[in-house]
Design a protein around this motif. Structure first.
Motif, PDB file in Angstrom:
ATOM      1  N   VAL A 118       0.525  -0.797   0.212  1.00 29.98           N
ATOM      2  CA  VAL A 118      -0.007   0.413  -0.145  1.00 29.98           C
ATOM      3  C   VAL A 118       0.923   1.206  -0.029  1.00 29.98           C
ATOM      4  CG1 VAL A 118      -1.962   1.338   1.670  1.00 29.98           C
ATOM      5  CG2 VAL A 118      -2.230  -1.368   1.456  1.00 29.98           C
ATOM      6  N   GLU A 119       0.644   2.345  -0.472  1.00 36.03           N
ATOM      7  CA  GLU A 119       1.222   3.772  -0.618  1.00 36.03           C
ATOM      8  C   GLU A 119       1.104   3.784   0.660  1.00 36.03           C
ATOM      9  OE1 GLU A 119       1.013   5.568  -4.765  1.00 36.03           O
ATOM     10  OE2 GLU A 119       1.010   4.268  -5.953  1.00 36.03           O
ATOM     11  N   PRO A 120       1.738   5.043   0.227  1.00 38.19           N
ATOM     12  CA  PRO A 120       1.762   6.099   1.848  1.00 38.19           C
ATOM     13  C   PRO A 120       0.885   7.217   1.769  1.00 38.19           C
ATOM     14  CG  PRO A 120       3.959   6.033   1.466  1.00 38.19           C
ATOM     15  CD  PRO A 120       3.094   5.262   0.178  1.00 38.19           C
ATOM     16  N   ALA A 121      -0.040   7.563   0.302  1.00 41.35           N
ATOM     17  CA  ALA A 121      -0.786   8.011   0.154  1.00 41.35           C
ATOM     18  C   ALA A 121      -2.599   7.253   0.463  1.00 41.35           C
ATOM     19  CB  ALA A 121      -0.915   8.682  -0.746  1.00 41.35           C
ATOM     20  N   ALA A 122      -2.285   6.095  -0.070  1.00 45.74           N
ATOM     21  CA  ALA A 122      -3.704   5.223   0.443  1.00 45.74           C
ATOM     22  C   ALA A 122      -3.663   4.504   1.764  1.00 45.74           C
ATOM     23  CB  ALA A 122      -3.058   4.274  -1.515  1.00 45.74           C
TER      24      ALA A 122
END
Length: 452
Positions: free
Chosen positions: A45-49
């Motif tokens: 999971v990307e930090p933004a998500a």
């Protein structure tokens, strides 16, 4: 495949730190913790998500206050009081958390489950949809309830603490920080999602239950081999002789001496009963043996060990002298070739992960048998390698006595009489239009109609 997983995630995923094994485990010489520091992992999971909790679109942590364990009358979602969700650092990652904090425990639970799911979705080559998707879109993770147990259920995982020698709750041993226990429980969810459950009330599910427990252990074993510290420690301790008792065979350790499962075990089907945990051991052993054999065959192919050493280590000679000599030869072969041994082990790990994913995608839960599992594993090997490891698999499972039961219809011979062909042979040829029934030659083949 999974060797590429970390390289793919390095620049896009979210960083956490988790302990590869419980932090209370001590080195064999008693000089200190076996894994003194948490190891960095990167989830998909990307930090933004990422969401506070931590959480994402598949799962979330809720640190409940005063919660009783779920039961048949009390089920998710949890709507009671909860502590504030854990927040990421300023860079969007969670690797800043103090290992002594409650926030670290909550983040560890999320990171472990997310990491194990990433690994197995990589082996499956697709998203694993939750078996509870008709009711919930996300898995509820509850890390630290006042309970000396842990459980997985329909839409949730909730963990308490280990027990002290006198039976009380030991708050120094939270189950949510035990990678193997979390991975094992997620393994059950994977099987529910990918295999399902028996549909018939007449199906006692004896081998199905054993398969479920075995799958939980195998999910944990394969996932634990994605820690470089675990792989390095394992190889350094064994010098590649994986049939010695080692750290890998202690799945879900609760203390230095107590184990939930043993992958490296001597049990055959004639040694176990119907209880699922007990019955799982020969199956787990057969699959583990297969991985070891694939690993050692690769070492032979690379001329890192001799085939004679492979055969002798596989057969486990009974004398102390033999075992000592085998270990000495592995030590000599391993020294100076550490990186090559590690590459072979990681290749065997990924082969096993893919083999299990293909197998679990193929089997039916209805009236499942271990022999049916064996045939599914052979089919999976044909899909992955073209059948290169078929003989290894057959031998590992045969030693564990995994075969059709003596009363199986698969073992019944079929004669011409039982097939109705002998009676047909004696019948007169029909008059008029039509064809005479072929007569068998002495060698069993049929003559063309009308010839003698």
């Amino acid at each position: 495949m999974s060797l590429e997983l970390d390289r793919r995630l390095a620049d896009v995923g979210t960083r956490f730190r988790i302990f590869p094994q419980p932090r209370f485990l001590q080195k064999a010489d008693g000089s200190g913790p076996l894994f003194a520091e948490p190891e960095q992992v990167i989830v998909s999971v990307e930090p933004a998500a990422m969401r506070p909790g931590p959480g994402d679109d598949r799962m979330f942590v809720i640190d409940a206050i005063g919660k009783m364990p779920y039961n048949n009358f009390f089920r998710p979602p949890y709507r009671g009081a909860a502590r504030p969700p854990v927040q990421p650092g300023g860079d969007g990652h969670f690797d800043h958390l103090d290992p002594a904090s409650r926030e670290f425990s909550a983040a560890t639970m999320y990171a472990t489950v997310r990491r194990v799911l990433d690994i197995w979705e990589d082996y499956f080559g697709r998203t694993i949809q939750w078996h509870f998707e008709s009711d919930f879109d996300r898995l509820e993770l509850i890390p630290l309830i006042e309970w000396n147990n842990a459980q997985s259920g329909y839409g949730f995982l909730e963990f308490g603490f280990g027990r002290s020698p006198n039976g009380t709750t030991d708050h120094t041993r939270p189950f949510c920080e035990n990678f193997d226990v979390l991975a094992h429980e997620l393994g059950h969810s994977i099987i529910f999602a990918e295999v399902g459950v028996p549909a018939s009330p007449l199906d006692e599910g004896i081998d199905y239950g054993g398969m479920h427990e075995s799958a939980g252990d195998l999910v944990a074993i394969v996932a634990s081999l994605h820690f470089h510290s675990v792989v390095d420690h394992l190889l350094e301790a064994t010098k590649g002789n994986l049939l010695t008792v080692n750290g890998l065979d202690r799945v879900g350790e609760l203390s230095d001496s107590r184990e939930i499962r043993v992958a490296l075990n001597p049990l055959r089907m004639s040694d176990v009963g119907d209880e699922p945990h007990d019955r799982s051991l020969p199956l787990t052993g057969a699959v583990f043996d297969t991985m070891v054999e694939v690993f050692q065959h690769d070492l032979v192919a690379k001329k890192l060990i001799t085939d004679d050493l492979r055969v002798r280590s596989t057969n486990l000679p009974g004398s102390v002298h033999d075992l000592t000599e085998i270990q000495a030869q592995f030590t000599s072969s391993y020294t100076g070739n550490e990186a090559a041994f590690k590459e072979s082990l990681l290749r065997a790990r990924d082969y096993l992960g893919r083999l299990l994913a293909v197998t679990w995608s193929d089997i039916s839960p209805d009236f499942l048998t271990y022999h049916g599992m064996l045939r599914a594993i052979l089919r999976a090997d044909r899909e992955i390698t073209g059948g290169d490891n078929a003989q290894i698999i057959r031998e590992c499972f045969a030693w564990r006595e995994i075969a059709p039961v003596p009363t199986s219809m698969l073992l019944r011979p079929r004669t011409l009489t039982s097939c109705g062909l002998a009676a047909a042979e004696r019948a007169p040829a029909p008059h008029g239009r039509g064809h005479a029934i072929p007569s068998p030659r002495s060698d069993g083949s049929a003559l063309p109609a009308g010839r003698s």
